[in-house]
Scaffold this active site. Structure first.
Site, PDB file in Angstrom:
ATOM      1  N   CYS A 171       4.548   9.099  -0.008  1.00 23.63           N
ATOM      2  CA  CYS A 171       3.309   9.495  -0.108  1.00 23.63           C
ATOM      3  C   CYS A 171       3.202  10.399  -1.448  1.00 23.63           C
ATOM      4  O   CYS A 171       3.863  11.301  -1.605  1.00 23.63           O
ATOM      5  CB  CYS A 171       2.865  10.199   1.058  1.00 23.63           C
ATOM      6  SG  CYS A 171       1.073  10.830   1.159  1.00 23.63           S
ATOM      7  N   ARG A 176       0.806  -1.181  -0.138  1.00 29.88           N
ATOM      8  CA  ARG A 176      -0.019   0.057   0.099  1.00 29.88           C
ATOM      9  C   ARG A 176       0.877   1.239   0.017  1.00 29.88           C
ATOM     10  O   ARG A 176       1.038   2.059  -0.999  1.00 29.88           O
ATOM     11  CB  ARG A 176      -0.959  -0.044   1.187  1.00 29.88           C
ATOM     12  CG  ARG A 176      -2.191   1.011   1.253  1.00 29.88           C
ATOM     13  CD  ARG A 176      -1.748   2.436   1.625  1.00 29.88           C
ATOM     14  NE  ARG A 176      -1.213   2.544   2.806  1.00 29.88           N
ATOM     15  CZ  ARG A 176      -0.425   3.684   3.191  1.00 29.88           C
ATOM     16  NH1 ARG A 176      -0.523   4.891   2.437  1.00 29.88           N
ATOM     17  NH2 ARG A 176       0.096   3.940   4.315  1.00 29.88           N
ATOM     18  N   ASP A 177       1.640   1.626   0.863  1.00 36.40           N
ATOM     19  CA  ASP A 177       2.089   2.721   1.286  1.00 36.40           C
ATOM     20  C   ASP A 177       3.289   2.525   0.086  1.00 36.40           C
ATOM     21  O   ASP A 177       3.759   3.879  -0.471  1.00 36.40           O
ATOM     22  CB  ASP A 177       3.100   2.971   2.507  1.00 36.40           C
ATOM     23  CG  ASP A 177       3.392   4.273   2.886  1.00 36.40           C
ATOM     24  OD1 ASP A 177       3.072   5.287   2.036  1.00 36.40           O
ATOM     25  OD2 ASP A 177       3.621   4.786   4.171  1.00 36.40           O
ATOM     26  N   ASN A 205       9.217   4.120   3.484  1.00 38.23           N
ATOM     27  CA  ASN A 205       9.315   3.747   4.797  1.00 38.23           C
ATOM     28  C   ASN A 205      10.593   3.141   4.845  1.00 38.23           C
ATOM     29  O   ASN A 205      11.302   2.474   3.931  1.00 38.23           O
ATOM     30  CB  ASN A 205       8.242   2.739   4.869  1.00 38.23           C
ATOM     31  CG  ASN A 205       6.787   3.278   4.958  1.00 38.23           C
ATOM     32  OD1 ASN A 205       6.164   3.338   3.592  1.00 38.23           O
ATOM     33  ND2 ASN A 205       6.436   3.520   6.106  1.00 38.23           N
ATOM     34  N   HIS A 224       9.443   7.008   7.822  1.00 41.95           N
ATOM     35  CA  HIS A 224       9.885   6.914   6.445  1.00 41.95           C
ATOM     36  C   HIS A 224      11.555   7.469   6.660  1.00 41.95           C
ATOM     37  O   HIS A 224      11.802   8.116   7.770  1.00 41.95           O
ATOM     38  CB  HIS A 224       9.125   8.033   5.613  1.00 41.95           C
ATOM     39  CG  HIS A 224       7.857   7.596   5.220  1.00 41.95           C
ATOM     40  ND1 HIS A 224       7.616   7.512   3.931  1.00 41.95           N
ATOM     41  CD2 HIS A 224       6.620   7.349   5.826  1.00 41.95           C
ATOM     42  CE1 HIS A 224       6.208   6.741   3.795  1.00 41.95           C
ATOM     43  NE2 HIS A 224       5.784   7.054   4.974  1.00 41.95           N
ATOM     44  N   HIS A 230       5.898   4.517  12.611  1.00 41.71           N
ATOM     45  CA  HIS A 230       5.606   4.491  11.232  1.00 41.71           C
ATOM     46  C   HIS A 230       6.624   5.512  10.533  1.00 41.71           C
ATOM     47  O   HIS A 230       6.369   6.792  10.523  1.00 41.71           O
ATOM     48  CB  HIS A 230       4.382   4.659  10.909  1.00 41.71           C
ATOM     49  CG  HIS A 230       3.873   4.807   9.227  1.00 41.71           C
ATOM     50  ND1 HIS A 230       3.241   3.971   8.461  1.00 41.71           N
ATOM     51  CD2 HIS A 230       4.374   5.579   8.252  1.00 41.71           C
ATOM     52  CE1 HIS A 230       3.071   4.402   7.082  1.00 41.71           C
ATOM     53  NE2 HIS A 230       3.855   5.394   7.099  1.00 41.71           N
TER      54      HIS A 230
HETATM   55  P1  HMG Z   1     -13.097  14.420  -2.143  1.00 41.55           P
HETATM   56  O1  HMG Z   1     -12.645  14.748  -3.535  1.00 41.55           O
HETATM   57  O2  HMG Z   1     -12.925  15.482  -1.197  1.00 41.55           O
HETATM   58  O3  HMG Z   1     -14.263  13.513  -2.014  1.00 41.55           O
HETATM   59  O4  HMG Z   1     -11.785  13.294  -1.734  1.00 41.55           O
HETATM   60  P2  HMG Z   1     -15.700  13.758  -2.328  1.00 41.55           P
HETATM   61  O5  HMG Z   1     -16.543  12.962  -1.270  1.00 41.55           O
HETATM   62  O6  HMG Z   1     -16.200  15.261  -2.689  1.00 41.55           O
HETATM   63  O7  HMG Z   1     -16.024  12.874  -3.537  1.00 41.55           O
HETATM   64  C1  HMG Z   1     -15.241  13.609  -4.853  1.00 41.55           C
HETATM   65  C2  HMG Z   1     -15.261  12.347  -5.746  1.00 41.55           C
HETATM   66  O8  HMG Z   1     -14.377  11.280  -5.461  1.00 41.55           O
HETATM   67  C3  HMG Z   1     -16.520  11.604  -6.262  1.00 41.55           C
HETATM   68  O9  HMG Z   1     -16.528  11.239  -7.527  1.00 41.55           O
HETATM   69  C4  HMG Z   1     -16.631  10.201  -5.297  1.00 41.55           C
HETATM   70  O10 HMG Z   1     -17.372   9.303  -5.683  1.00 41.55           O
HETATM   71  C5  HMG Z   1     -15.142   9.832  -5.119  1.00 41.55           C
HETATM   72  P3  HMG Z   1     -16.793  11.845  -8.834  1.00 41.55           P
HETATM   73  O11 HMG Z   1     -18.351  11.842  -8.554  1.00 41.55           O
HETATM   74  O12 HMG Z   1     -16.158  12.887  -8.987  1.00 41.55           O
HETATM   75  O13 HMG Z   1     -16.531  10.861 -10.002  1.00 41.55           O
HETATM   76  N1  HMG Z   1     -14.642   9.155  -3.934  1.00 41.55           N
HETATM   77  C6  HMG Z   1     -14.224   8.057  -3.941  1.00 41.55           C
HETATM   78  N2  HMG Z   1     -14.002   7.135  -4.744  1.00 41.55           N
HETATM   79  C7  HMG Z   1     -13.343   5.923  -4.239  1.00 41.55           C
HETATM   80  N3  HMG Z   1     -13.162   5.586  -2.878  1.00 41.55           N
HETATM   81  C8  HMG Z   1     -13.284   6.672  -1.892  1.00 41.55           C
HETATM   82  C9  HMG Z   1     -13.857   7.783  -2.430  1.00 41.55           C
HETATM   83  N4  HMG Z   1     -14.339   8.868  -1.815  1.00 41.55           N
HETATM   84  C10 HMG Z   1     -14.651   9.722  -2.592  1.00 41.55           C
HETATM   85  N5  HMG Z   1     -13.277   6.245  -0.814  1.00 41.55           N
HETATM   86  C11 HMG Z   1     -10.710  11.509  -0.811  1.00 41.55           C
HETATM   87  C12 HMG Z   1     -11.596  12.893  -0.551  1.00 41.55           C
HETATM   88  C13 HMG Z   1     -10.186  11.320   0.821  1.00 41.55           C
HETATM   89  C14 HMG Z   1     -11.652  10.489  -1.384  1.00 41.55           C
HETATM   90  C15 HMG Z   1      -9.453  11.890  -1.631  1.00 41.55           C
HETATM   91  O14 HMG Z   1      -9.064  13.022  -1.003  1.00 41.55           O
HETATM   92  C16 HMG Z   1      -8.675  10.847  -1.821  1.00 41.55           C
HETATM   93  O15 HMG Z   1      -8.860   9.935  -2.310  1.00 41.55           O
HETATM   94  N6  HMG Z   1      -7.375  11.228  -1.423  1.00 41.55           N
HETATM   95  C17 HMG Z   1      -6.178  10.168  -1.364  1.00 41.55           C
HETATM   96  C18 HMG Z   1      -5.537   9.989  -0.054  1.00 41.55           C
HETATM   97  C19 HMG Z   1      -4.352   9.156  -0.144  1.00 41.55           C
HETATM   98  O16 HMG Z   1      -4.536   7.878  -0.456  1.00 41.55           O
HETATM   99  N7  HMG Z   1      -3.219   9.474   0.182  1.00 41.55           N
HETATM  100  C20 HMG Z   1      -2.019   8.604   0.479  1.00 41.55           C
HETATM  101  C21 HMG Z   1      -2.299   7.456   1.644  1.00 41.55           C
HETATM  102  S1  HMG Z   1      -1.985   8.565   3.368  1.00 41.55           S
HETATM  103  C22 HMG Z   1      -0.359   8.172   3.583  1.00 41.55           C
HETATM  104  O17 HMG Z   1       0.184   7.698   2.702  1.00 41.55           O
HETATM  105  C23 HMG Z   1       0.101   8.373   4.928  1.00 41.55           C
HETATM  106  C24 HMG Z   1       0.426   7.141   5.880  1.00 41.55           C
HETATM  107  O18 HMG Z   1       1.131   6.198   5.185  1.00 41.55           O
HETATM  108  C25 HMG Z   1       1.212   7.474   7.080  1.00 41.55           C
HETATM  109  C26 HMG Z   1       1.975   8.450   6.803  1.00 41.55           C
HETATM  110  O19 HMG Z   1       3.239   8.073   6.475  1.00 41.55           O
HETATM  111  O20 HMG Z   1       1.869   9.667   7.213  1.00 41.55           O
HETATM  112  C27 HMG Z   1      -1.098   6.650   6.100  1.00 41.55           C
HETATM  113 MG    MG Z   2       3.636   6.268   5.123  1.00 43.83          MG
END
Ligand code: HMG
Ligand code: MG
Length: 302
Positions: free
Chosen positions: A240, A15-16, A249, A209, A207
């Site tokens: 990310c 995933r990450d 990571n 990086h 966690h």
């Molecule tokens: P948004 O645009 O604010 O959401 O995104 P919305 O509710 O307004 O919906 C807009 C569109 O997104 C719609 O589609 C929804 O259907 C769709 P449209 O009508 O435009 O075709 N949608 C979705 N589709 C699939 N799955 C969903 C979903 N929700 C809405 N769950 C949202 C908000 C959170 C969805 C968006 O900002 C997003 O997907 N962000 C991605 C964030 C991400 O994955 N980041 C990387 C992971 S975090 C990380 O890596 C850190 C971590 O490792 C820890 C660390 O190291 O810090 C965990």
């Molecule tokens: Mg991370």
């Protein structure tokens, strides 16, 4: 404080790690990676995320990856779910644990999940409730607990604030994440101390990086506080997409080598883990981003 005698590692590489890859990685390759990780003894694997495919195209095959797994008894498969839409899609794939992910910095929250910290908690609350009602465990990832790519240093008070909110909505355990790998041991310890205001040590994971090469030192600093849960990525995969310049990571190989060298058990076979890292790195066309993997591979070739 004596060091823990056993450490539980979640490999977050599928995933990450892979979320940040530009080239398409077929579901079959992701599935094979998970299979190799569980064969190497990983008992927790973060498989994928149910996020918007427009935001993170690489995770668009989430359901196919989950469906293709040959699950091994005793292994916990987790997935990221930022909102109810993601949870509803995830739940059909029967994850053992879901992960809501928030940030200690406002700017990162907005860039990563398009809402404020307070709004993110409002979105997470029904997800947590639904997961717990369905018997699914709930973890909360806390990004930017020492530094933010947009705001710079993050104060421990911000971490305590987020941890408190996560606790209030029923999150069972939390990750103290150094998303961009800027942390150093004492700063990481302060972030963990802040988290301890709301979660006990058994429910806090590290966690880290490795952008600045501090992740192993930070791991040791966390171990010295009694933390025994850590996340790492096989072959040091990742970063990310909303944290530019942040590398992967800490490599799982690095963590396992260090822990075994300190007589701390992990249940992981380092040689098989290195092979899993070679598998995915070969696919990506680069060597594993791990000193330990490189050294062991050189020794084998020797
Ligand atoms: P948004 O645009 O604010 O959401 O995104 P919305 O509710 O307004 O919906 C807009 C569109 O997104 C719609 O589609 C929804 O259907 C769709 P449209 O009508 O435009 O075709 N949608 C979705 N589709 C699939 N799955 C969903 C979903 N929700 C809405 N769950 C949202 C908000 C959170 C969805 C968006 O900002 C997003 O997907 N962000 C991605 C964030 C991400 O994955 N980041 C990387 C992971 S975090 C990380 O890596 C850190 C971590 O490792 C820890 C660390 O190291 O810090 C965990
Ligand atoms: Mg991370």
């Amino acid at each position: 404080m004596p060091l823990p005698s056993r450490v539980q590692i979640i490999d977050v590489g599928p995933r990450d790690g892979l979320q940040n890859e530009k080239q398409a990685v077929p579901a079959a390759v992701k599935i094979e990676l998970v299979h190799r990780l569980q064969a190497a003894g990983l008992s927790e694997i973060e498989v994928t995320s149910f996020v918007s495919p427009k935001w993170v195209p690489q995770m668009a095959d989430n359901a196919a990856v989950m469906a293709g797994l040959q699950r091994q008894r005793g292994v916990r498969y987790s997935v990221l779910t930022p909102n109810l839409q993601g949870f509803e899609a995830a739940v059909t794939t029967q994850p053992d644990e879901i992960v809501v992910f928030g940030a200690a910095s406002e700017a990162f929250s907005r860039k990563n999940i398009n809402c404020s910290i307070a709004e993110s908690i409002e979105r997470f609350a029904p997800v947590v409730q639904a997961a717990l009602a369905a018997g699914i465990a709930v973890r909360g990832a806390m990004s930017c607990t020492v530094g933010c790519p947009y705001e710079g240093d993050v104060a421990p008070e911000r971490v305590a604030y987020l941890a408190g909110l996560m606790r209030q909505i029923g999150v069972q355990r939390v990750d103290v994440a150094d998303t961009i790998g800027v942390g150093t041991p004492l700063r990481v310890q302060r972030a963990i101390e802040a988290t301890l205001q709301h979660f006990d040590i058994d429910h806090i994971s590290g966690h880290f990086h490795d952008t600045y090469g501090q992740a192993l030192a930070n791991t040791l600093a966390a171990l010295q506080m009694g933390v025994w849960n850590f996340q790492s990525s096989v072959a040091g995969l990742g970063g990310c997409p909303y944290a530019k310049g942040a590398t992967g990571n800490v490599a799982t190989e690095e963590v396992v080598y260090m822990l075994h060298g300190m007589d701390i058990a992990t249940g992981i076979d380092l040689d098989q883990l290195v092979d899993a890292g070679v598998f995915i790195s070969d696919f990506l066309g680069r060597p594993p981003q791990s000193n330990v993997a490189r050294a062991l591979l050189n020794q084998r070739a020797g």
